[in-house]
Design a protein around this motif. Structure first.
Motif, PDB file in Angstrom:
ATOM      1  N   LEU A 279       0.756  -1.107  -0.031  1.00  0.00           N
ATOM      2  CA  LEU A 279       0.017  -0.117   0.209  1.00  0.00           C
ATOM      3  C   LEU A 279       1.010   1.168  -0.175  1.00  0.00           C
TER       4      LEU A 279
ATOM      5  N   GLN B 117       2.244   1.992  -3.481  1.00  0.00           N
ATOM      6  CA  GLN B 117       1.366   2.280  -4.360  1.00  0.00           C
ATOM      7  C   GLN B 117       0.785   3.680  -4.110  1.00  0.00           C
TER       8      GLN B 117
ATOM      9  N   PHE C 246      -3.073   5.576   2.572  1.00  0.00           N
ATOM     10  CA  PHE C 246      -3.839   4.087   3.078  1.00  0.00           C
ATOM     11  C   PHE C 246      -4.379   4.369   4.439  1.00  0.00           C
ATOM     12  N   SER C 247      -5.006   3.515   4.995  1.00  0.00           N
ATOM     13  CA  SER C 247      -5.670   3.581   6.363  1.00  0.00           C
ATOM     14  C   SER C 247      -5.649   2.074   6.819  1.00  0.00           C
ATOM     15  N   TYR C 248      -5.725   2.038   8.189  1.00  0.00           N
ATOM     16  CA  TYR C 248      -5.847   0.604   8.819  1.00  0.00           C
ATOM     17  C   TYR C 248      -7.195   0.040   8.245  1.00  0.00           C
ATOM     18  N   ASP C 249      -7.954   0.689   7.650  1.00  0.00           N
ATOM     19  CA  ASP C 249      -9.355  -0.018   7.166  1.00  0.00           C
ATOM     20  C   ASP C 249      -8.843  -0.920   5.794  1.00  0.00           C
ATOM     21  N   ASP C 250      -8.007  -0.244   5.226  1.00  0.00           N
ATOM     22  CA  ASP C 250      -7.550  -0.640   3.775  1.00  0.00           C
ATOM     23  C   ASP C 250      -6.957  -1.871   4.348  1.00  0.00           C
ATOM     24  N   VAL C 251      -5.856  -1.837   5.205  1.00  0.00           N
ATOM     25  CA  VAL C 251      -5.031  -3.169   5.797  1.00  0.00           C
ATOM     26  C   VAL C 251      -5.835  -4.346   6.215  1.00  0.00           C
TER      27      VAL C 251
ATOM     28  N   ARG D 202      -9.131  -4.900   5.642  1.00  0.00           N
ATOM     29  CA  ARG D 202      -9.785  -5.490   4.388  1.00  0.00           C
ATOM     30  C   ARG D 202      -8.803  -6.351   3.607  1.00  0.00           C
ATOM     31  N   GLN D 203      -7.759  -5.897   3.394  1.00  0.00           N
ATOM     32  CA  GLN D 203      -6.880  -6.938   2.397  1.00  0.00           C
ATOM     33  C   GLN D 203      -6.305  -8.234   3.302  1.00  0.00           C
TER      34      GLN D 203
ATOM     35  N   LYS E 289      -9.910  -4.248  12.341  1.00  0.00           N
ATOM     36  CA  LYS E 289      -9.092  -2.934  12.428  1.00  0.00           C
ATOM     37  C   LYS E 289      -8.552  -3.199  13.703  1.00  0.00           C
TER      38      LYS E 289
ATOM     39  N   LYS F  56      -0.185   4.081  13.301  1.00  0.00           N
ATOM     40  CA  LYS F  56      -0.014   3.939  11.920  1.00  0.00           C
ATOM     41  C   LYS F  56       1.602   4.189  11.935  1.00  0.00           C
TER      42      LYS F  56
END
Length: 194
Positions: A21, A24, A30-35, A37-38, A43, A53
């Motif tokens: 992330l 890119q 990016f956020s902890y939500d992005d992490v 989810r992947q 969270k 973070k």
């Protein structure tokens, strides 16, 4: 701050995703939500391993620097001549960029340095210092062995080479047709061959 070698398997997966992330989208992209989810976790599980973070990104940069330094040792073990070492060094950037135009983690973070937390900025500084030290040594030894002609100091050549490779990635991602880091590196090396 945790050391990357102390990470559990779950924490390592979080670091793996965060690394991509960052490559890119950078620190603020990016956020902890992005992490979460992947990785496929909630969270709060990320906060368990990395309360902030800054903690997470500092570990990402720390591990990235360590891996890069291991690659540099590998280059030294495989190549005796400075020009070969520089070619192999440029290939490291090419390999990163070849993965969906990813950028160097610390190059991406370096672009945001003024807005980064101190612990992240410190890890980014370690990366660049280690690379510049290694490159300076390569240029100095190449000049001493007679394989490279330097028009200025080894330190200046180290700076130029690193900036050119990082810049080739950024320019290429910007949509401008580019030679890529490997070809940029080869062009610079060819100008210095004795």
């Amino acid at each position: 701050m945790k050391h990357f070698s102390e990470l559990s398997g779950a924490a390592e997966r979080v670091v793996d995703v965060a690394e991509v992330l960052i490559q890119q989208a950078g620190y603020n992209g990016f956020s902890y939500d992005d992490v979460a989810r992947q990785v496929g976790i909630k969270k709060p599980s990320i906060h368990h391993h990395f309360p902030t973070k800054a903690d997470l990104v500092a570990v990402v940069a720390q591990r990235y620097t360590h891996r890069f330094r291991q690659e540099l040792l590998g280059i030294e073990g495989k190549h005796a001549k400075a020009a070969q070492r520089l070619t192999a060094y440029a290939a490291l950037f090419e390999a990163t960029y070849a993965q969906d135009q990813r950028l160097c983690v610390c190059g991406m973070l370096g672009a945001e340095a003024q807005g980064l937390p101190p612990e992240v900025r410190q890890e980014v500084n370690y990366f660049f210092a280690a690379n510049l030290e290694w490159l300076t040594h390569v240029f100095a030894s190449g000049a001493a062995q007679g394989g490279l002609r330097l028009s200025t100091t080894p330190q200046a050549h180290a700076q130029l080479f690193l900036c050119a490779l990082e810049g080739a990635m950024v320019v290429g991602r910007g949509g401008t047709p580019t030679m890529g880091p490997a070809m940029v590196g080869e062009s610079l090396i060819s100008l210095m061959l004795a």
